[in-house]
Design a protein around this motif. Structure first.
Motif, mmCIF file in Angstrom:
data_model
loop_
_atom_site.group_PDB
_atom_site.id
_atom_site.type_symbol
_atom_site.label_atom_id
_atom_site.label_comp_id
_atom_site.label_asym_id
_atom_site.label_seq_id
_atom_site.Cartn_x
_atom_site.Cartn_y
_atom_site.Cartn_z
ATOM 1 N N ILE A 3 37.691 13.197 17.759
ATOM 2 C CA ILE A 3 37.664 11.837 17.255
ATOM 3 C C ILE A 3 36.814 11.810 15.994
ATOM 4 N N ALA A 5 34.570 10.006 14.048
ATOM 5 C CA ALA A 5 33.774 8.790 14.148
ATOM 6 C C ALA A 5 33.528 8.167 12.782
ATOM 7 N N ARG A 10 40.553 6.682 15.298
ATOM 8 C CA ARG A 10 40.108 7.488 16.436
ATOM 9 C C ARG A 10 41.358 8.094 17.059
ATOM 10 N N GLU A 222 34.345 12.081 22.774
ATOM 11 C CA GLU A 222 35.546 12.893 22.543
ATOM 12 C C GLU A 222 35.943 13.727 23.762
#
Length: 254
Positions: A3, A5, A10, A222
């Motif tokens: 992911i 951030a 995402r 994640e």
């Protein structure tokens, strides 16, 4: 499976071997790959190696990697959806050529690396997909409205589809544009389409997607998110209805 951030996308994505493949000791023949580019652009791909292809997993992996990287490595990205459509088709062609080259290196027939391919570019303003074969891509607008971007390409018979290495595979690809603000994106291989779509129309089945999209709104970790998505794909509610390999790529913007 990670992911980003620091970006506004995402992404959580998983491929798992189907129960039929596990029983026969065969590897998962699905593959997925994605990249997040500047300006809120997500490039993502899912491929499904043909069950009859001994190296379907190799063809699928090459297809997703080359398709995504072909777009990611562009110095100048298109400014309109026509330009994107041409670029996606070029990426399909590059993926096909890479699979064909690999078959020559391995000195096997190209059909041994046969795979489908779904390639999607999602920006804050639109989603564009190019697809060869079955599986599908859908988008959600954040208000529980879910729209099909592509639909499974099937042949005259059930379970018959077109593969990337087919003579007219690229030329007959679906190239679809969805104009709007995509908040959610889902791309999945054909193992999930009987659960995810209302067949034969190919329309999204909201009860399948809404919990997944809700899940993506609360994703922060994640590893945990990937683990939960894999557990879902291996759960009886899924494996009780399909024994095929499964890939699901979920993305949320914002």
């Amino acid at each position: 499976m990670s992911i980003e951030a620091q970006s506004q996308w995402r992404v959580v994505s998983v491929s798992v071997a189907g129960t039929s493949h596990e029983k026969r000791g065969k590897p998962c023949q699905d593959a997925h790959h994605w990249q997040i580019l500047p300006e809120g652009i997500l490039v993502a791909a899912v491929a499904d190696g043909a069950g009859s292809a001994n190296l379907g997993d190799v063809g699928a992996k090459i297809a997703v990697d080359v398709a995504v990287e072909t777009i990611s490595q562009q110095k100048l990205l298109p400014k309109d959806n026509i330009g994107w459509q041409f670029l996606l088709v070029d990426a399909l062609r590059a993926a096909k050529n890479a699979v064909l080259s690999e078959s020559q290196v391995r000195e096997v027939e190209a059909r041994e690396l046969a795979a489908t391919l779904i390639l999607v570019v999602a920006t804050p303003e639109l989603a564009i997909a190019a697809q060869v074969g079955d599986g599908a891509a859908v988008v959600g607008d954040g208000e529980e409205n879910i729209f099909p971007v592509t639909a499974p390409q099937t042949g005259e018979h059930i379970n018959e589809t077109t593969f990337l290495i087919s003579e007219q595979g690229v030329e007959t690809a679906q190239v679809k544009v969805w104009l709007g603000k995509p908040v959610h994106l889902a791309i999945f291989s054909d193992g999930l389409q009987m659960l995810a779509l209302k067949m034969p129309m190919g329309l999204p089945h909201s009860p399948f997607f809404l919990p997944l999209f809700k899940f993506m709104t609360v994703v922060t970790d994640e590893e945990e998110a990937t683990k939960q998505l894999e557990e879902f794909l291996r759960s009886p509610k899924v494996t009780g209805r399909t024994d095929d390999d499964l890939t699901l790529l979920l993305a949320r913007y914002g």
